[in-house]
Design an enzyme around this catalytic site. Structure first.
Site, PDB file in Angstrom:
ATOM      1  N   ASP A 245       0.847  -1.232  -0.005  1.00 52.79           N
ATOM      2  CA  ASP A 245      -0.084  -0.026   0.095  1.00 52.79           C
ATOM      3  C   ASP A 245       0.986   1.424   0.158  1.00 52.79           C
ATOM      4  O   ASP A 245       1.847   1.321   0.648  1.00 52.79           O
ATOM      5  CB  ASP A 245      -0.749   0.082   1.254  1.00 52.79           C
ATOM      6  CG  ASP A 245      -1.903   0.933   1.167  1.00 52.79           C
ATOM      7  OD1 ASP A 245      -2.242   1.337  -0.041  1.00 52.79           O
ATOM      8  OD2 ASP A 245      -2.405   1.327   2.142  1.00 52.79           O
TER       9      ASP A 245
ATOM     10  N   ASN B 117     -10.208  -3.277  -6.954  1.00 52.89           N
ATOM     11  CA  ASN B 117      -9.386  -2.544  -7.825  1.00 52.89           C
ATOM     12  C   ASN B 117     -10.074  -2.179  -9.105  1.00 52.89           C
ATOM     13  O   ASN B 117      -9.602  -1.401  -9.945  1.00 52.89           O
ATOM     14  CB  ASN B 117      -8.034  -2.951  -7.764  1.00 52.89           C
ATOM     15  CG  ASN B 117      -7.439  -2.674  -6.646  1.00 52.89           C
ATOM     16  OD1 ASN B 117      -6.232  -3.372  -6.315  1.00 52.89           O
ATOM     17  ND2 ASN B 117      -7.747  -1.628  -5.833  1.00 52.89           N
TER      18      ASN B 117
END
Length: 267
Positions: free
Chosen positions: A20, A68
């Site tokens: 991340d 995503n």
């Protein structure tokens, strides 16, 4: 030769990483998000090499989640291009270093220009045994649990499974990760976030969690070693007391290959 001697204490067999911070890294450097993802790909190469040299048996990288797909189309396209480039450019290193590449997730959703080099590399590396590199692609923990539950329902309707026999071991055997990976011992998340984000929800039941402020494009071998040092200092009880743990061989406490622990009492 393994460099695990630099870590004092037990190594995790299976490490998972929620990578991340690519977008925040790019923003902090005044760059478009695409540049952050590209820099993050460099960290993937660094960490895979380091994990192999340190003697990690399996490394799972959360590369692209089911959610995503809802990102802007141009960003999704760029991520797919990066993945394709990685598979092509790293093919020789993966094969030459005895790494076996596998995936978990709904990879049928990936475009053909990604699936083709992915399947080719998975096939070519199938017999490698120095380390397993698992890419979680189009992956969601809830989605995988639902998929396993649906498969169990079909088996029950077909008379191949008695619902009365369903327990954690049986359920775990229906998960895509079953028999592909050892139980996850350590889960790392970068960028200072303290969330699991729908990653390996079933499989991390007894994993140690490690959070770092480092953004993924800044994550280096030294950061991985810091996480491994931290893991080595932890007492893993699997629901038992410290006194009980001290009287048992360490392997007794290790989860079985399906992710359950013979010593676990659920606490």
């Amino acid at each position: 030769m393994s460099e695990a001697a630099s870590i004092v204490g037990p190594l995790p067999r299976h490490v998972g990483i929620i990578m991340d911070g690519n977008g925040r890294w790019a923003r902090s450097h005044g760059l478009p998000r695409e540049e952050g993802h590209a820099k993050g790909a460099d960290s993937v190469r660094t960490v895979v090499r380091a994990a192999r040299k340190l003697g990690i048996q399996a490394l799972t990288l959360f590369a692209f989640s089911s959610q995503n797909w809802d990102r802007p189309p141009e960003e999704v396209f760029h991520l797919m291009q990066l993945l394709r480039r990685y598979l092509i450019q790293e093919r020789s290193e993966i094969l030459d270093n005895g790494i076996r590449l596998i995936t978990v997730g709904d990879t049928e959703r990936l475009p053909a220009y990604v699936r083709t080099p992915l399947v080719e590399l998975m096939t070519a590396s199938a017999n490698n045994d120095h380390m397993v590199l698992c890419l979680a692609l189009s992956y969601g923990g809830r989605e995988m649990i639902a998929k396993a539950a649906a498969a169990m329902c079909r088996a029950a309707v077909a008379g191949k499974l008695d619902p009365a026999d369903v327990d954690p071991d049986v359920f775990g055997s229906y998960l895509e990760s079953s028999n592909l990976l050892p139980p996850m011992d350590l889960l790392i998340r970068t960028s200072g976030e303290h969330r699991i984000s729908n990653f390996f929800l079933w499989e991390i039941a007894y994993a140690e969690l490690y959070f770092t402020e480092k953004l993924w494009p800044e994550f280096e071998r030294a950061d991985l070693e810091d996480a491994l040092h931290d893991f080595a200092k932890r007492e893993r009880r699997f629901g038992l007391t410290s006194d009980q743990v001290s009287t048992l061989p360490s392997r007794t406490l290790a989860p079985d290959e399906d992710g359950t622990s013979a010593a676990s009492t659920g606490g």
